[in-house]
Design a protein around this motif. Sequence first.
Motif, PDB file in Angstrom:
ATOM      1  N   GLU A   1       0.798  -1.225   0.000  1.00  0.00           N
ATOM      2  CA  GLU A   1       0.000   0.000   0.000  1.00  0.00           C
ATOM      3  C   GLU A   1       0.830   1.274   0.000  1.00  0.00           C
ATOM      4  O   GLU A   1       0.456   2.269  -0.609  1.00  0.00           O
ATOM      5  N   VAL A   2       1.965   1.278   0.678  1.00  0.00           N
ATOM      6  CA  VAL A   2       2.651   2.544   0.921  1.00  0.00           C
ATOM      7  C   VAL A   2       3.808   2.812  -0.024  1.00  0.00           C
ATOM      8  O   VAL A   2       4.361   3.913  -0.013  1.00  0.00           O
ATOM      9  N   PHE A   3       4.193   1.848  -0.846  1.00  0.00           N
ATOM     10  CA  PHE A   3       5.381   2.036  -1.661  1.00  0.00           C
ATOM     11  C   PHE A   3       5.086   2.300  -3.140  1.00  0.00           C
ATOM     12  O   PHE A   3       5.996   2.538  -3.914  1.00  0.00           O
ATOM     13  N   ARG A   4       3.825   2.206  -3.538  1.00  0.00           N
ATOM     14  CA  ARG A   4       3.426   2.448  -4.921  1.00  0.00           C
ATOM     15  C   ARG A   4       4.256   1.598  -5.883  1.00  0.00           C
ATOM     16  O   ARG A   4       4.313   0.379  -5.748  1.00  0.00           O
ATOM     17  N   GLU A   5       4.959   2.220  -6.857  1.00  0.00           N
ATOM     18  CA  GLU A   5       5.661   1.438  -7.869  1.00  0.00           C
ATOM     19  C   GLU A   5       6.715   0.529  -7.257  1.00  0.00           C
ATOM     20  O   GLU A   5       6.941  -0.594  -7.720  1.00  0.00           O
ATOM     21  N   ASP A   6       7.376   0.997  -6.209  1.00  0.00           N
ATOM     22  CA  ASP A   6       8.453   0.206  -5.614  1.00  0.00           C
ATOM     23  C   ASP A   6       7.929  -1.081  -4.986  1.00  0.00           C
ATOM     24  O   ASP A   6       8.675  -2.049  -4.862  1.00  0.00           O
ATOM     25  N   GLY A   7       6.681  -1.098  -4.548  1.00  0.00           N
ATOM     26  CA  GLY A   7       6.127  -2.288  -3.916  1.00  0.00           C
ATOM     27  C   GLY A   7       5.087  -2.978  -4.765  1.00  0.00           C
ATOM     28  O   GLY A   7       4.300  -3.774  -4.250  1.00  0.00           O
ATOM     29  N   ASP A   8       5.076  -2.683  -6.063  1.00  0.00           N
ATOM     30  CA  ASP A   8       4.067  -3.240  -6.960  1.00  0.00           C
ATOM     31  C   ASP A   8       4.688  -4.336  -7.822  1.00  0.00           C
ATOM     32  O   ASP A   8       5.435  -4.062  -8.757  1.00  0.00           O
ATOM     33  N   ASP A   9       4.388  -5.584  -7.480  1.00  0.00           N
ATOM     34  CA  ASP A   9       4.819  -6.727  -8.281  1.00  0.00           C
ATOM     35  C   ASP A   9       3.616  -7.550  -8.719  1.00  0.00           C
ATOM     36  O   ASP A   9       3.692  -8.773  -8.830  1.00  0.00           O
ATOM     37  N   LEU A  10       2.523  -6.862  -8.992  1.00  0.00           N
ATOM     38  CA  LEU A  10       1.246  -7.532  -9.180  1.00  0.00           C
ATOM     39  C   LEU A  10       1.019  -8.043 -10.594  1.00  0.00           C
ATOM     40  O   LEU A  10       0.564  -9.163 -10.786  1.00  0.00           O
ATOM     41  N   ASN A  11       1.302  -7.197 -11.595  1.00  0.00           N
ATOM     42  CA  ASN A  11       0.971  -7.538 -12.976  1.00  0.00           C
ATOM     43  C   ASN A  11       2.184  -7.421 -13.883  1.00  0.00           C
ATOM     44  O   ASN A  11       2.803  -6.354 -13.963  1.00  0.00           O
ATOM     45  N   GLU A  12       2.510  -8.504 -14.575  1.00  0.00           N
ATOM     46  CA  GLU A  12       3.539  -8.476 -15.606  1.00  0.00           C
ATOM     47  C   GLU A  12       2.831  -8.118 -16.909  1.00  0.00           C
ATOM     48  O   GLU A  12       2.539  -8.970 -17.762  1.00  0.00           O
ATOM     49  N   ASN A  13       2.545  -6.801 -17.044  1.00  0.00           N
ATOM     50  CA  ASN A  13       1.673  -6.386 -18.145  1.00  0.00           C
ATOM     51  C   ASN A  13       2.443  -6.126 -19.440  1.00  0.00           C
ATOM     52  O   ASN A  13       2.252  -5.115 -20.110  1.00  0.00           O
ATOM     53  N   THR A  14       3.299  -7.080 -19.774  1.00  0.00           N
ATOM     54  CA  THR A  14       4.056  -7.013 -21.020  1.00  0.00           C
ATOM     55  C   THR A  14       3.682  -8.140 -21.973  1.00  0.00           C
ATOM     56  O   THR A  14       4.141  -8.169 -23.115  1.00  0.00           O
ATOM     57  N   ASP A  15       2.873  -9.068 -21.495  1.00  0.00           N
ATOM     58  CA  ASP A  15       2.498 -10.243 -22.287  1.00  0.00           C
ATOM     59  C   ASP A  15       1.173 -10.749 -21.702  1.00  0.00           C
ATOM     60  O   ASP A  15       1.100 -10.996 -20.500  1.00  0.00           O
ATOM     61  N   PRO A  16       0.135 -10.902 -22.506  1.00  0.00           N
ATOM     62  CA  PRO A  16      -1.155 -11.325 -21.949  1.00  0.00           C
ATOM     63  C   PRO A  16      -1.191 -12.771 -21.474  1.00  0.00           C
ATOM     64  O   PRO A  16      -2.113 -13.166 -20.767  1.00  0.00           O
ATOM     65  N   ILE A  17      -0.202 -13.576 -21.829  1.00  0.00           N
ATOM     66  CA  ILE A  17      -0.179 -14.990 -21.438  1.00  0.00           C
ATOM     67  C   ILE A  17       1.087 -15.259 -20.622  1.00  0.00           C
ATOM     68  O   ILE A  17       2.179 -15.455 -21.169  1.00  0.00           O
ATOM     69  N   THR A  18       0.939 -15.255 -19.296  1.00  0.00           N
ATOM     70  CA  THR A  18       2.093 -15.484 -18.406  1.00  0.00           C
ATOM     71  C   THR A  18       1.733 -16.495 -17.310  1.00  0.00           C
ATOM     72  O   THR A  18       1.865 -16.209 -16.120  1.00  0.00           O
ATOM     73  N   PRO A  19       1.296 -17.698 -17.675  1.00  0.00           N
ATOM     74  CA  PRO A  19       0.884 -18.677 -16.666  1.00  0.00           C
ATOM     75  C   PRO A  19       2.037 -19.202 -15.823  1.00  0.00           C
ATOM     76  O   PRO A  19       1.817 -19.765 -14.742  1.00  0.00           O
ATOM     77  N   HIS A  20       3.270 -19.022 -16.294  1.00  0.00           N
ATOM     78  CA  HIS A  20       4.433 -19.569 -15.609  1.00  0.00           C
ATOM     79  C   HIS A  20       4.910 -18.718 -14.439  1.00  0.00           C
ATOM     80  O   HIS A  20       5.807 -19.120 -13.701  1.00  0.00           O
ATOM     81  N   LEU A  21       4.340 -17.531 -14.275  1.00  0.00           N
ATOM     82  CA  LEU A  21       4.729 -16.681 -13.155  1.00  0.00           C
ATOM     83  C   LEU A  21       4.215 -17.282 -11.849  1.00  0.00           C
ATOM     84  O   LEU A  21       3.131 -17.857 -11.801  1.00  0.00           O
TER      85      LEU A  21
ATOM     86  N   ALA B   1       2.519 -25.043 -16.479  1.00  0.00           N
ATOM     87  CA  ALA B   1       1.504 -24.479 -15.600  1.00  0.00           C
ATOM     88  C   ALA B   1       0.106 -24.753 -16.128  1.00  0.00           C
ATOM     89  O   ALA B   1      -0.819 -25.071 -15.369  1.00  0.00           O
ATOM     90  N   VAL B   2      -0.063 -24.662 -17.446  1.00  0.00           N
ATOM     91  CA  VAL B   2      -1.367 -24.894 -18.056  1.00  0.00           C
ATOM     92  C   VAL B   2      -1.770 -26.362 -17.931  1.00  0.00           C
ATOM     93  O   VAL B   2      -2.945 -26.681 -17.703  1.00  0.00           O
ATOM     94  N   THR B   3      -0.808 -27.274 -18.040  1.00  0.00           N
ATOM     95  CA  THR B   3      -1.160 -28.697 -17.951  1.00  0.00           C
ATOM     96  C   THR B   3      -1.673 -29.068 -16.560  1.00  0.00           C
ATOM     97  O   THR B   3      -2.476 -29.995 -16.434  1.00  0.00           O
ATOM     98  N   ARG B   4      -1.237 -28.346 -15.542  1.00  0.00           N
ATOM     99  CA  ARG B   4      -1.755 -28.628 -14.196  1.00  0.00           C
ATOM    100  C   ARG B   4      -3.258 -28.349 -14.134  1.00  0.00           C
ATOM    101  O   ARG B   4      -3.998 -29.024 -13.417  1.00  0.00           O
ATOM    102  N   VAL B   5      -3.687 -27.370 -14.883  1.00  0.00           N
ATOM    103  CA  VAL B   5      -5.126 -27.078 -14.976  1.00  0.00           C
ATOM    104  C   VAL B   5      -5.828 -28.136 -15.804  1.00  0.00           C
ATOM    105  O   VAL B   5      -6.879 -28.661 -15.425  1.00  0.00           O
ATOM    106  N   LEU B   6      -5.254 -28.480 -16.950  1.00  0.00           N
ATOM    107  CA  LEU B   6      -5.892 -29.438 -17.851  1.00  0.00           C
ATOM    108  C   LEU B   6      -5.990 -30.829 -17.227  1.00  0.00           C
ATOM    109  O   LEU B   6      -6.917 -31.582 -17.528  1.00  0.00           O
ATOM    110  N   ARG B   7      -5.057 -31.154 -16.354  1.00  0.00           N
ATOM    111  CA  ARG B   7      -5.107 -32.447 -15.658  1.00  0.00           C
ATOM    112  C   ARG B   7      -5.953 -32.375 -14.397  1.00  0.00           C
ATOM    113  O   ARG B   7      -5.999 -33.342 -13.641  1.00  0.00           O
ATOM    114  N   ARG B   8      -6.579 -31.232 -14.171  1.00  0.00           N
ATOM    115  CA  ARG B   8      -7.476 -31.002 -13.035  1.00  0.00           C
ATOM    116  C   ARG B   8      -6.737 -31.106 -11.688  1.00  0.00           C
ATOM    117  O   ARG B   8      -7.336 -31.378 -10.658  1.00  0.00           O
ATOM    118  N   GLU B   9      -5.442 -30.848 -11.719  1.00  0.00           N
ATOM    119  CA  GLU B   9      -4.675 -30.831 -10.478  1.00  0.00           C
ATOM    120  C   GLU B   9      -4.948 -29.560  -9.692  1.00  0.00           C
ATOM    121  O   GLU B   9      -4.911 -29.558  -8.452  1.00  0.00           O
TER     122      GLU B   9
END
Length: 384
Positions: free
Chosen positions: A68-88, A209-217
């Motif tokens: 809350e208090v660090f703004r950009e310095d404490g923001d590691d929420l979205n890797e908004n450089t690629d719409p498909i990042t399941p491996h994060l 990462a996607v296969t874990r979903v497809l295998r219903r894990e």
Amino acid sequence: MQAIVGGKVITMQGGYYPNGTVLMENGKITAVGEKIPVPDGADVYDAVGQVVMPGFIDAHTHLGMLEEVFREDGDDLNENTDPITPHLRAIDAINPVDLGFQDALAGGVTTVGTGPGSANILGGEMVALKTLGTVVDDMVMQYPIGLKAALGENPKRNYGQRKKTPATRMASAALLRETLVRGIEYIKKMERANRGEGEYPERDLKLEAVTRVLRREVPLRVHAHRADDIMTALRIGGEFNIRLIIEHCTEGHLVADKLARAGVPAVVGPVIVNRAKVELQNRSLETAAVLAGHGVNFAIMTDHPVVPIQYLSISAGLAVRGGLSEEQALRAITIEPARILGLDHRIGSIAPGKDGDIVVLSGHPFDLRTVIKRVYINGTSVEF
């Protein structure tokens, strides 16, 4: 050994003891009930006149990832450089000294699900962890607890304004389908190689990462506010036979029968929020009550730091104003999120063998005058 004596014990497992005792040893609950003898040498807490409950659970937060208090310095929420990042992996971004963890303890929240935001169609894997600790690895209860996906306005806004895909809801759904299909092909190549019918594919962390979903894990945990986005998630879930959890579910009251028929749970909220975007125009305190009326399994979240995590119990109380019963609202921040996270064998209720995660309150958790008197995590009293 820790002993809590004389309190009004609400087990969330069908038991209520107006003059109850809870015993804990080696991090686990060993006994709960009335007229239970307290062994000599136990560390006794007198809870007479107070309420004793399982620690609260917030199944959807961004705790430790968006400070809350660090703004950009404490923001590691979205890797908004690629719409498909399941491996994060959320575990790689959590700062355990985020002040939000102190707020969680002060609010009686002992377990959270935390993970990436909703800028990407697939944002990464979420993790469940206790709210006490200095090293994330020691706090983890289960990883992963799901793969974060997002439909609706957020991916559109993030990429469409840069003239990149997705710019429409159609493209968002298409990208998700394309990635799941690639995951299926990856699984087939692995299976063929296991049979000696070809070479193994080059390792692909995204597709793993996607296969874990497809295998219903693990489930695909889909950010979806609007009813049409919820239905898109259900449609894709049915096409690929994957487990789903609907996150936010703001217009879930409009399609509660569809969620019930599909057997898909929801994590509802944030409740204390304004109409900050068009997707929230039909937000309602009645959503949880309608879902309950249709038999949908659900939990209530804060989406911390959207709503500060210490207000989880107040959020559940507001759902009561919307027609949810007090019992259902208490379940929505204890045993139901535990079930949704797949951790109800360890947390969410007070029973022998479960983790010693306990909150002691001065009164009912939905009373604004109530304060947290003591919190235990793994049977240890916590200072906050």
